[in-house]
Scaffold this motif. Structure first.
Motif, PDB file in Angstrom:
ATOM      1  N   ASP A 234      11.990 -37.627   1.555  1.00 51.22           N
ATOM      2  CA  ASP A 234      12.880 -36.470   1.402  1.00 51.22           C
ATOM      3  C   ASP A 234      14.284 -36.913   0.971  1.00 51.22           C
ATOM      4  O   ASP A 234      14.921 -36.257   0.145  1.00 51.22           O
ATOM      5  CB  ASP A 234      12.953 -35.685   2.717  1.00 51.22           C
ATOM      6  CG  ASP A 234      13.732 -34.395   2.563  1.00 51.22           C
ATOM      7  OD1 ASP A 234      13.292 -33.525   1.794  1.00 51.22           O
ATOM      8  OD2 ASP A 234      14.806 -34.268   3.183  1.00 51.22           O
TER       9      ASP A 234
ATOM     10  N   TYR B 105      15.380 -37.150  -2.705  1.00 53.89           N
ATOM     11  CA  TYR B 105      15.602 -35.946  -3.508  1.00 53.89           C
ATOM     12  C   TYR B 105      16.982 -35.346  -3.254  1.00 53.89           C
ATOM     13  O   TYR B 105      17.248 -34.221  -3.655  1.00 53.89           O
ATOM     14  CB  TYR B 105      14.518 -34.903  -3.218  1.00 53.89           C
ATOM     15  CG  TYR B 105      13.184 -35.282  -3.802  1.00 53.89           C
ATOM     16  CD1 TYR B 105      12.829 -34.880  -5.088  1.00 53.89           C
ATOM     17  CD2 TYR B 105      12.296 -36.063  -3.077  1.00 53.89           C
ATOM     18  CE1 TYR B 105      11.610 -35.246  -5.629  1.00 53.89           C
ATOM     19  CE2 TYR B 105      11.077 -36.441  -3.616  1.00 53.89           C
ATOM     20  CZ  TYR B 105      10.737 -36.029  -4.891  1.00 53.89           C
ATOM     21  OH  TYR B 105       9.534 -36.398  -5.432  1.00 53.89           O
ATOM     22  N   GLU B 106      17.844 -36.127  -2.609  1.00 52.45           N
ATOM     23  CA  GLU B 106      19.209 -35.657  -2.348  1.00 52.45           C
ATOM     24  C   GLU B 106      19.894 -35.285  -3.667  1.00 52.45           C
ATOM     25  O   GLU B 106      19.882 -36.051  -4.630  1.00 52.45           O
ATOM     26  CB  GLU B 106      20.004 -36.765  -1.643  1.00 52.45           C
ATOM     27  CG  GLU B 106      21.408 -36.380  -1.247  1.00 52.45           C
ATOM     28  CD  GLU B 106      21.448 -35.516   0.011  1.00 52.45           C
ATOM     29  OE1 GLU B 106      20.412 -35.474   0.714  1.00 52.45           O
ATOM     30  OE2 GLU B 106      22.495 -34.919   0.278  1.00 52.45           O
TER      31      GLU B 106
ATOM     32  N   SER C  31      12.019 -27.169  -2.185  1.00 47.46           N
ATOM     33  CA  SER C  31      11.926 -27.863  -0.895  1.00 47.46           C
ATOM     34  C   SER C  31      10.643 -27.532  -0.141  1.00 47.46           C
ATOM     35  O   SER C  31      10.055 -28.410   0.501  1.00 47.46           O
ATOM     36  CB  SER C  31      13.146 -27.525  -0.041  1.00 47.46           C
ATOM     37  OG  SER C  31      14.315 -28.054  -0.619  1.00 47.46           O
TER      38      SER C  31
ATOM     39  N   LEU D  48       7.828 -29.556  -1.545  1.00 40.53           N
ATOM     40  CA  LEU D  48       7.997 -30.966  -1.186  1.00 40.53           C
ATOM     41  C   LEU D  48       7.647 -31.207   0.276  1.00 40.53           C
ATOM     42  O   LEU D  48       6.935 -32.155   0.622  1.00 40.53           O
ATOM     43  CB  LEU D  48       9.434 -31.401  -1.470  1.00 40.53           C
ATOM     44  CG  LEU D  48       9.788 -32.844  -1.098  1.00 40.53           C
ATOM     45  CD1 LEU D  48       8.982 -33.828  -1.938  1.00 40.53           C
ATOM     46  CD2 LEU D  48      11.288 -33.096  -1.264  1.00 40.53           C
ATOM     47  N   GLN D  49       8.145 -30.342   1.147  1.00 39.18           N
ATOM     48  CA  GLN D  49       7.903 -30.526   2.575  1.00 39.18           C
ATOM     49  C   GLN D  49       6.429 -30.402   2.913  1.00 39.18           C
ATOM     50  O   GLN D  49       5.935 -31.078   3.825  1.00 39.18           O
ATOM     51  CB  GLN D  49       8.730 -29.509   3.384  1.00 39.18           C
ATOM     52  CG  GLN D  49      10.231 -29.787   3.348  1.00 39.18           C
ATOM     53  CD  GLN D  49      10.579 -31.214   3.781  1.00 39.18           C
ATOM     54  OE1 GLN D  49       9.988 -31.761   4.711  1.00 39.18           O
ATOM     55  NE2 GLN D  49      11.525 -31.825   3.074  1.00 39.18           N
TER      56      GLN D  49
ATOM     57  N   GLU E 200      19.683 -25.198  -0.245  1.00 43.01           N
ATOM     58  CA  GLU E 200      19.662 -25.793   1.079  1.00 43.01           C
ATOM     59  C   GLU E 200      20.543 -27.048   1.078  1.00 43.01           C
ATOM     60  O   GLU E 200      20.873 -27.572   0.007  1.00 43.01           O
ATOM     61  CB  GLU E 200      18.225 -26.192   1.470  1.00 43.01           C
ATOM     62  CG  GLU E 200      17.208 -25.072   1.408  1.00 43.01           C
ATOM     63  CD  GLU E 200      16.443 -25.070   0.089  1.00 43.01           C
ATOM     64  OE1 GLU E 200      17.011 -25.540  -0.927  1.00 43.01           O
ATOM     65  OE2 GLU E 200      15.298 -24.594   0.090  1.00 43.01           O
TER      66      GLU E 200
ATOM     67  N   ARG F 181      20.497 -30.048  -1.677  1.00 45.67           N
ATOM     68  CA  ARG F 181      19.944 -29.566  -2.937  1.00 45.67           C
ATOM     69  C   ARG F 181      21.056 -28.905  -3.744  1.00 45.67           C
ATOM     70  O   ARG F 181      22.024 -28.389  -3.192  1.00 45.67           O
ATOM     71  CB  ARG F 181      18.822 -28.542  -2.696  1.00 45.67           C
ATOM     72  CG  ARG F 181      17.693 -29.069  -1.827  1.00 45.67           C
ATOM     73  CD  ARG F 181      16.810 -30.043  -2.592  1.00 45.67           C
ATOM     74  NE  ARG F 181      15.692 -30.471  -1.759  1.00 45.67           N
ATOM     75  CZ  ARG F 181      15.688 -31.606  -1.052  1.00 45.67           C
ATOM     76  NH1 ARG F 181      16.736 -32.425  -1.093  1.00 45.67           N
ATOM     77  NH2 ARG F 181      14.653 -31.925  -0.321  1.00 45.67           N
TER      78      ARG F 181
ATOM     79  N   HIS G 268      18.413 -23.511  -5.210  1.00 44.59           N
ATOM     80  CA  HIS G 268      17.112 -23.065  -4.715  1.00 44.59           C
ATOM     81  C   HIS G 268      16.573 -22.094  -5.758  1.00 44.59           C
ATOM     82  O   HIS G 268      17.019 -20.955  -5.855  1.00 44.59           O
ATOM     83  CB  HIS G 268      17.271 -22.365  -3.355  1.00 44.59           C
ATOM     84  CG  HIS G 268      15.988 -21.811  -2.819  1.00 44.59           C
ATOM     85  ND1 HIS G 268      15.103 -22.559  -2.087  1.00 44.59           N
ATOM     86  CD2 HIS G 268      15.422 -20.577  -2.937  1.00 44.59           C
ATOM     87  CE1 HIS G 268      14.055 -21.810  -1.758  1.00 44.59           C
ATOM     88  NE2 HIS G 268      14.229 -20.605  -2.268  1.00 44.59           N
TER      89      HIS G 268
END
Length: 435
Positions: A173, A176-177, A183, A186-187, A411, A414, A417
């Protein structure tokens, strides 16, 4: 419709480009520079611009997506019009475009993944890379959910898209900063990420399609142990192949204590069949380098073997035309052109599309200067299109409302969104413009 033949001093008054991806935008820029007084309109079926850049470039390659800033300027200064939510073939016809524009350039790309055509290729657990890319990039219309991916994954293919898949599978994770990755998608994956990945390539390393820079990028990700097997080495005169071999050797030489994931590349391997009853259980190889197993136990097979060049996809509006890939010319007939993946076939990233757009723009300019186009004296450009379609169009200023809403909703960690639903995009525009 009456027509007038162009003179030496004639220039197109109205230019339409179908598709706002990199090929369409580069072409628009080039033609606007040549004919700054011409009305240049870029159409897109989506409510947002930039196609492949926004939805095809890997979410962790944010620096590549920054190229949209130069296109922003073209749209923002009024030199080029963006007309989103206008689907050629549904909201208006190609014939209507041709009646109202002196030049029409088709830049709508090709998008459907090539299927893995081996026994078992349709078993649950076989995933095409496009579905993963779409989910991570939050593609709307249609929105595709993130596929389920298991712990033991085989990636078929060794081009840049396959390396995109490997990079996604092994990143955390934190990697991907500052990105615009979806998200939730990805999660879902990171809840139980892969720990064992095998990458299969029919070609030896020397003939594989992966860029050396993409191979080296894998080595910057912590906690991953790489290994590889190869068949025939590069010949002495194959400088690129030798560089690629060197890059893989450097990957394999990395010392990693307690790796959280292992990645093994097998070059010169050919998948034979996928075994399983209700789900993928193993992949059988019909060819492999000496010493490699012929059966790979796995629960997921990701296919990354390119795009289906014959899938009509988003060019259903012109199925009567021949879109067989060709490098030589973008001209379909006088006044009608194609560019980018729709011209060359689905390969090459943004630099290749930029080069192709510039070549087609030169071809258009040469045709005009050689009187190989017909200016329609009754053509009205954008104003001549169906009123209902124009009323529903999303302008560049409208897109900025969507952009602002996405950035506002980002978020932590990121930059935006993305809105995944087309109707929600349109509602966002309506809400902002009716205040």
């Amino acid at each position: 419709m009456s027509e007038i033949l162009a003179t030496d001093h004639a220039a197109p008054r109205h230019i339409a480009i179908v598709g706002s991806g990199p090929s369409g935008c580069f072409t628009a820029q080039a033609l606007h520079r040549k004919w700054p007084n011409a009305e240049v309109t870029v159409f897109d079926r989506l409510a947002v611009p930039y196609g492949l850049i926004r939805y095809g470039v890997a979410a962790d390659h944010q620096h590549t997506k920054a190229i949209t800033r130069q296109f922003d300027r073209s749209f923002a200064d009024g030199g080029v019009r963006f007309a989103g939510n206008m689907e050629v073939g549904t909201d208006l016809g190609l014939d209507q475009l041709r009646q109202n524009y002196d030049i029409v350039v088709l830049a709508s790309g090709r998008w459907r993944d090539r299927a893995l055509s081996i026994p078992g290729g349709k078993l649950p657990g076989v995933v095409v890379s496009g579905d993963i890319v779409n989910a991570l990039n939050a593609v709307p219309r249609p929105a595709i959910p993130m596929p389920r991916i298991g712990r033991r994954v085989v990636v078929v293919g060794a081009g840049n898209v396959a390396l995109d898949m490997v990079r996604f599978l092994i990143k955390t994770d934190a990697d991907y900063e500052g990105s615009d990755v979806a998200s939730a998608a990805l999660q879902q994956y990171l809840e139980a990420p892969a720990t064992e990945i095998t990458v299969l390539s029919r070609s030896p390393i020397a003939a594989a399609k992966a860029d050396v820079a993409m191979v080296k990028e894998l080595g910057k990700i912590d906690g991953v142990k790489f290994s590889y097997a190869n068949t025939s080495p590069a010949t002495d005169d194959n400088a690129l192949g030798r560089k690629r071999e060197e890059a893989f050797a450097q990957l394999a030489a990395l010392e990693v204590d307690n790796p959280r994931v292992r990645v093994h590349f097998i070059f010169g391997a050919e998948p034979g069949r996928i075994r399983g009853t209700e789900h993928v259980e193993a992949l059988h190889l019909q060819a492999a380098p000496a010493g490699e197993p012929s059966v790979l136990e796995c629960d997921t097979v990701i296919s990354a073997i390119g795009f289906d060049v014959n899938a009509p996809g988003q060019w259903h509006y012109a199925q009567h035309l021949d879109f067989t890939p060709a490098d030589a010319t973008g001209r379909i007939e006088d006044g009608l052109y194609r560019v980018g993946w729709l011209k060359r076939g689905p390969h090459g990233a943004i630099p290749a599309n930029r080069a192709d757009a510039n070549e087609v723009a030169k071809e258009i300019i040469a045709d005009v200067e050689a009187d190989r186009f017909h200016a329609h004296e009754e053509a009205r450009g954008y104003e001549g299109l169906p009123e209902r379609a124009r009323a529903n169009a999303v302008s560049f200023d409208d897109w900025r409302h969507i952009d602002e809403a996405e950035v506002r909703a980002a978020e932590p960690g990121r930059i935006r969104h993305k809105i995944t639903d087309h109707d929600t995009m349109l509602a966002t525009v309506r809400a902002a413009t009716t205040k």
